[in-house]
Design a protein around this motif. Sequence first.
Motif, PDB file in Angstrom:
ATOM      1  N   PHE A 120       0.949  -1.244  -0.153  1.00 51.94           N
ATOM      2  CA  PHE A 120      -0.016  -0.005   0.081  1.00 51.94           C
ATOM      3  C   PHE A 120       0.807   1.223  -0.039  1.00 51.94           C
ATOM      4  N   ALA A 121       2.031   1.163   0.449  1.00 55.16           N
ATOM      5  CA  ALA A 121       3.137   2.321   0.612  1.00 55.16           C
ATOM      6  C   ALA A 121       4.153   2.075  -0.374  1.00 55.16           C
ATOM      7  N   ALA A 122       4.012   1.346  -1.386  1.00 48.29           N
ATOM      8  CA  ALA A 122       5.104   0.741  -2.318  1.00 48.29           C
ATOM      9  C   ALA A 122       5.200   1.787  -3.633  1.00 48.29           C
ATOM     10  N   SER A 123       6.448   1.857  -4.100  1.00 49.31           N
ATOM     11  CA  SER A 123       6.631   1.835  -5.484  1.00 49.31           C
ATOM     12  C   SER A 123       7.456   0.878  -5.859  1.00 49.31           C
ATOM     13  N   HIS A 124       6.865  -0.321  -5.726  1.00 45.59           N
ATOM     14  CA  HIS A 124       7.569  -1.625  -6.409  1.00 45.59           C
ATOM     15  C   HIS A 124       7.993  -1.637  -7.683  1.00 45.59           C
TER      16      HIS A 124
ATOM     17  N   SER B  45       0.553   0.330  -8.308  1.00 42.05           N
ATOM     18  CA  SER B  45      -0.521  -0.364  -8.113  1.00 42.05           C
ATOM     19  C   SER B  45      -1.082  -1.045  -6.630  1.00 42.05           C
ATOM     20  N   GLY B  46      -0.056  -1.080  -5.918  1.00 45.13           N
ATOM     21  CA  GLY B  46      -0.359  -1.522  -4.615  1.00 45.13           C
ATOM     22  C   GLY B  46      -1.162  -0.364  -3.755  1.00 45.13           C
TER      23      GLY B  46
ATOM     24  N   LEU C 200       0.568  -8.989  -5.216  1.00 41.02           N
ATOM     25  CA  LEU C 200      -0.369  -8.025  -5.868  1.00 41.02           C
ATOM     26  C   LEU C 200      -1.406  -8.989  -6.400  1.00 41.02           C
ATOM     27  N   GLU C 201      -1.215 -10.057  -7.043  1.00 39.23           N
ATOM     28  CA  GLU C 201      -2.204 -10.931  -7.505  1.00 39.23           C
ATOM     29  C   GLU C 201      -2.966 -11.307  -6.316  1.00 39.23           C
ATOM     30  N   SER C 202      -2.420 -11.916  -5.041  1.00 41.16           N
ATOM     31  CA  SER C 202      -3.006 -12.278  -4.009  1.00 41.16           C
ATOM     32  C   SER C 202      -3.859 -11.383  -3.517  1.00 41.16           C
ATOM     33  N   ILE C 203      -3.578 -10.004  -3.363  1.00 42.12           N
ATOM     34  CA  ILE C 203      -4.405  -9.239  -2.863  1.00 42.12           C
ATOM     35  C   ILE C 203      -5.617  -8.857  -3.846  1.00 42.12           C
TER      36      ILE C 203
END
Length: 334
Positions: free
Chosen positions: A78-82, A137-138, A92-95
């Motif tokens: 949620f706080a990432a710039s992955h 995207s997160g 992300l797919e799990s989320i």
Amino acid sequence: MSSSFVPLVEEYRGGVLENVHYGAVTVVDETGKIIYQTGNPEHMTFLRSAAKPFQALPGMKRQIDEVYGLTGKEASLFAASHRGESFHIDALESILNKMDVSESTLHCCSTYPLNEQAKAERHQNHEAPRRLFHNCSGKHLGLIGLSKHMGWNAETYYELDHPVQQEIIESLAYLAEVPASSIPVGIDGCGLPVHALPLHKIALVYLKLACPDLIADADTRAAAARIAKLMNENPDMIADTKFVCSALLKDSNLSAKGGAKGVYGIGLRKERLGISLKVSDGSEQVWPCIIATILEKLGYSDRSTIDRLYELVPNIIVNDGGTVVGERKPVFSL
């Protein structure tokens, strides 16, 4: 060059000055007082992705990670710039699955990962661009998940008048100790509203992220502590295995996050200091040089953190064949 900025880093090739990176640095103490500065601490700066920990606060207040049964690695996004490495995309797919959200709901555009190796692997596998590959995207999933949980329209979460966006502005204003109406708002690269603060206020909000005991409101205090803890526990989720944000967050004493166009925020827990910097040309390559120099000038005790920064981007400059051809010199004082 704007009077807001001063030379921060000079780059030499063959002993000849080839390039100068200008910018500004501000350090505040636990009262928010400016104790060190170079350049103008009042310079108004869009936080860009350095805003992500604060954009995550509304969700952290509702503990949406627990609502959806997310792991710490997943919630840290949620706080990432992955940078789109495979372990990022798996999480992300799990989320997506746990939130029961369609990827098409994300407002960020379809793209390829920022990590060059990850990007090459997707091309080699003949994969099309995806919204999930976008480095933001997160953050988007966090806001969508909160909107679903609160019964807000999850399709319009990116609009400025949406409840989640208004909560973000109010949270940022509260932490920065400024009226919400004074915060300039633009559109970020991912399509979400993006906010600007003076550099010394960016330092202040990062101080509070690192030292949430300075936050009077209990819900905001708990949310800030929650997201900061997730970032430190999962540093490689916040950027990738070879990027400055992840290198800094491996130090449990630091809260840290950078954003596009050269902006960076850092909070120091034991020292109870907040740091902000802006590189005027937007360069991220000189972040390690600048941040390591700031920590050295402050007498920072953890040499391993400084060494990690220099390992990422050494102050020696090499050519494509690995031959040393020049050097990078910090030239600012605090």
